[in-house]
Design an enzyme around this catalytic site. Structure first.
Site, short mmCIF file in Angstrom:
data_model
loop_
_atom_site.label_atom_id
_atom_site.label_comp_id
_atom_site.label_asym_id
_atom_site.label_seq_id
_atom_site.Cartn_x
_atom_site.Cartn_y
_atom_site.Cartn_z
N LYS A 84 0.82 -1.21 0.00
CA LYS A 84 0.00 0.00 0.00
C LYS A 84 0.86 1.28 0.00
O LYS A 84 0.46 2.29 -0.55
CB LYS A 84 -0.91 0.03 1.24
CG LYS A 84 -1.94 -1.10 1.30
CD LYS A 84 -3.19 -0.69 0.61
CE LYS A 84 -4.37 -1.62 0.78
NZ LYS A 84 -4.18 -3.04 0.92
N GLU A 106 -9.98 6.40 1.99
CA GLU A 106 -10.92 5.44 2.54
C GLU A 106 -10.12 4.25 3.04
O GLU A 106 -9.02 3.98 2.54
CB GLU A 106 -11.92 4.98 1.47
CG GLU A 106 -11.41 3.86 0.55
CD GLU A 106 -10.21 4.23 -0.29
OE1 GLU A 106 -10.01 5.44 -0.53
OE2 GLU A 106 -9.45 3.33 -0.71
N SER A 371 2.06 -9.69 -0.69
CA SER A 371 1.69 -8.27 -0.63
C SER A 371 1.84 -7.64 0.75
O SER A 371 1.93 -6.42 0.86
CB SER A 371 0.27 -8.09 -1.14
OG SER A 371 -0.62 -8.95 -0.45
C1 LIG Z 1 -5.11 -4.12 0.88
C2 LIG Z 1 -4.34 -5.35 0.73
C3 LIG Z 1 -4.57 -6.24 -0.35
C4 LIG Z 1 -5.66 -6.06 -1.33
O1 LIG Z 1 -5.57 -4.91 -2.12
P1 LIG Z 1 -5.18 -4.94 -3.64
O2 LIG Z 1 -5.51 -3.57 -4.10
O3 LIG Z 1 -5.98 -5.99 -4.32
O4 LIG Z 1 -3.73 -5.23 -3.72
C5 LIG Z 1 -3.75 -7.34 -0.46
N1 LIG Z 1 -2.78 -7.60 0.43
C6 LIG Z 1 -2.52 -6.77 1.48
C7 LIG Z 1 -1.43 -7.12 2.40
C8 LIG Z 1 -3.30 -5.63 1.66
O5 LIG Z 1 -3.05 -4.83 2.71
#
Ligand SMILES: *Cc1c(COP(=O)(O)O)cnc(C)c1O
Length: 390
Positions: A84, A106, A371
């Site tokens: 993020k 948001e 992620s």
């Molecule tokens: C917010 C989040 C996601 C999902 O968001 P995308 O926009 O689909 O990437 C995935 N993994 C983590 C660790 C997140 O914080």
């Protein structure tokens, strides 16, 4: 910067927002090619964000799968613990460049809110985060983090009091305060130009994968895997690989085993309009947005970025849904095999990656984007473990 991805995307917004979106598109076009803007982005990405993130060979997880090599793109090591940051930083710099002293955001699980609050502090921007009341109760520690970072958190009491209502509230604020305010949207969703801006800012993930995989194993991976909520970490992974032969696999949340919805808009939804874009949406026969169900708050969204809708229809990327239990299983594999506690969102992708690796020869390479880290999910995982033991 395409306004449309096939039939998808566009900007289905009130008249009052059109000038703001046009201004944003044109400012972004200028900024992205400006050497000083790029230098700033690079400087903060490396010295505040910790980029580049490593590409890690998951040797023991590979042995468990018994097929292709599995490599992890370590976005869990980015400042704040998730990808993020990449987006919040770029849009924060853009807001500052546009002379807007105030940003609004948001948040659902609170991850994007925390990233926005961090960037707001670092860049000296007044930061306001809209969050559904239900989510505030569920994600207390992130509310505390945002406040400690100097952001104001505004509870949203309308609708189901979750993410989609927080997006609506942020859009309303933006309409009123557009002269002083940038809307720092958190995923590759919403009206044009947001999906393109977010995709480009997150594309640092895929660009690094390209360079690092050539260095690590001499060529591009055979398959790239990423989880899909709104779709930002996945589009950032896919974009720089889309004109290569790399197979692309997006992984949505299938929710509880018996759920017919989960949060899988691409595999179980239909085309419709949500938050200003034409895309796949989980809606009922009357077009009402359905309540989603997933153990992972970050994937719990009824829509998806419009570019994924087009990648799906054209077959360039494939999408599958993984259930809660399988994501939990993959969480434990990664913890016990590699010493990494992943966020539950990418645990869905890890499960799909292991399943895919198992069917492929040892000579192939699967890269999965991790992620985020799992600290925020320990309570959910522990509770699920206890429920199983009973
Ligand atoms: C917010 C989040 C996601 C999902 O968001 P995308 O926009 O689909 O990437 C995935 N993994 C983590 C660790 C997140 O914080």
């Amino acid at each position: 910067m395409g306004r449309r991805f096939g039939p998808y995307g566009g900007a289905y917004v009130p008249e009052t927002l059109v000038p703001a979106l046009d201004e944003l598109a044109s400012e972004w076009r200028t900024a992205r090619s400006e050497p000083s803007f790029r230098a700033e982005l690079r400087r903060y990405s490396t010295t505040l964000g910790g980029r580049p993130t490593p590409l890690y060979f998951a040797e023991r997880l590979t042995r468990r799968a018994g097929g292709a090599e599995i490599w992890l793109k370590r976005e869990d090591l980015v400042h704040g613990g998730a990808h993020k940051f990449n987006n919040a930083l770029g849009q924060g710099l853009l807001a500052r460049r546009m002379g807007k002293p105030r940003v609004i955001a948001e948040t659902g699980a609170g991850q994007h809110g925390v990233a926005s609050a961090m960037i707001g502090a670092a860049l000296g921007l007044d930061t306001v985060v809209y969050m559904g009341e239900v989510d505030m109760a569920r994600q207390r520690p992130n509310v505390d983090r945002m406040r400690l970072l100097g952001a104001r958190v505004v509870p949203v009491r309308s609708g189901s009091r979750t993410l989609k209502d927080a997006i609506n509230a942020a859009l309303r604020d933006w309409i009123t305060n557009v002269r002083t305010t940038h809307y720092l949207l958190g995923s590759a969703v919403g009206p044009h130009p947001f999906p393109s801006i977010v995709a480009e800012l997150q594309s640092v993930i895929g660009r690094e994968i390209r360079t690092q995989s050539r260095r690590a194993f001499g060529r591009l991976p055979d398959l790239a895997v990423a989880c899909v909520g709104g779709g930002s970490n996945a589009i950032g992974t896919f974009h720089p690989l889309r004109n290569t032969g790399v197979e692309l696999l997006g992984v949505e949340a299938g929710g509880p085993a018996r759920s017919r919805v989960g949060a899988a808009s691409l595999t179980r939804g239909r085309p419709g309009i949500l938050h200003g874009a034409y895309t796949y949406v989980l809606s009922d026969a009357d077009g009402q947005v359905r309540e989603t169900e997933s153990l992972s708050a970050g994937l719990d969204y009824a829509g998806v970025g419009p570019e994924h809708a087009w990648l799906r229809d054209t077959g360039r990327a494939r999408y599958v849904a993984v259930h809660d239990d399988d994501a939990l299983r993959a969480f434990r594999w990664l913890a016990e095999d590699e010493g990494i506690l992943p966020a539950l969102e990418p645990a869905h992708a890890v499960f799909a990656a292991v399943r895919a690796a198992r069917r492929r020869p040892r000579t192939q390479h699967v890269v999965v984007t991790l992620s985020g880290r799992g600290d925020k999910d320990l309570e959910v995982v522990t509770r699920a473990g206890r429920a199983r033991a009973r």
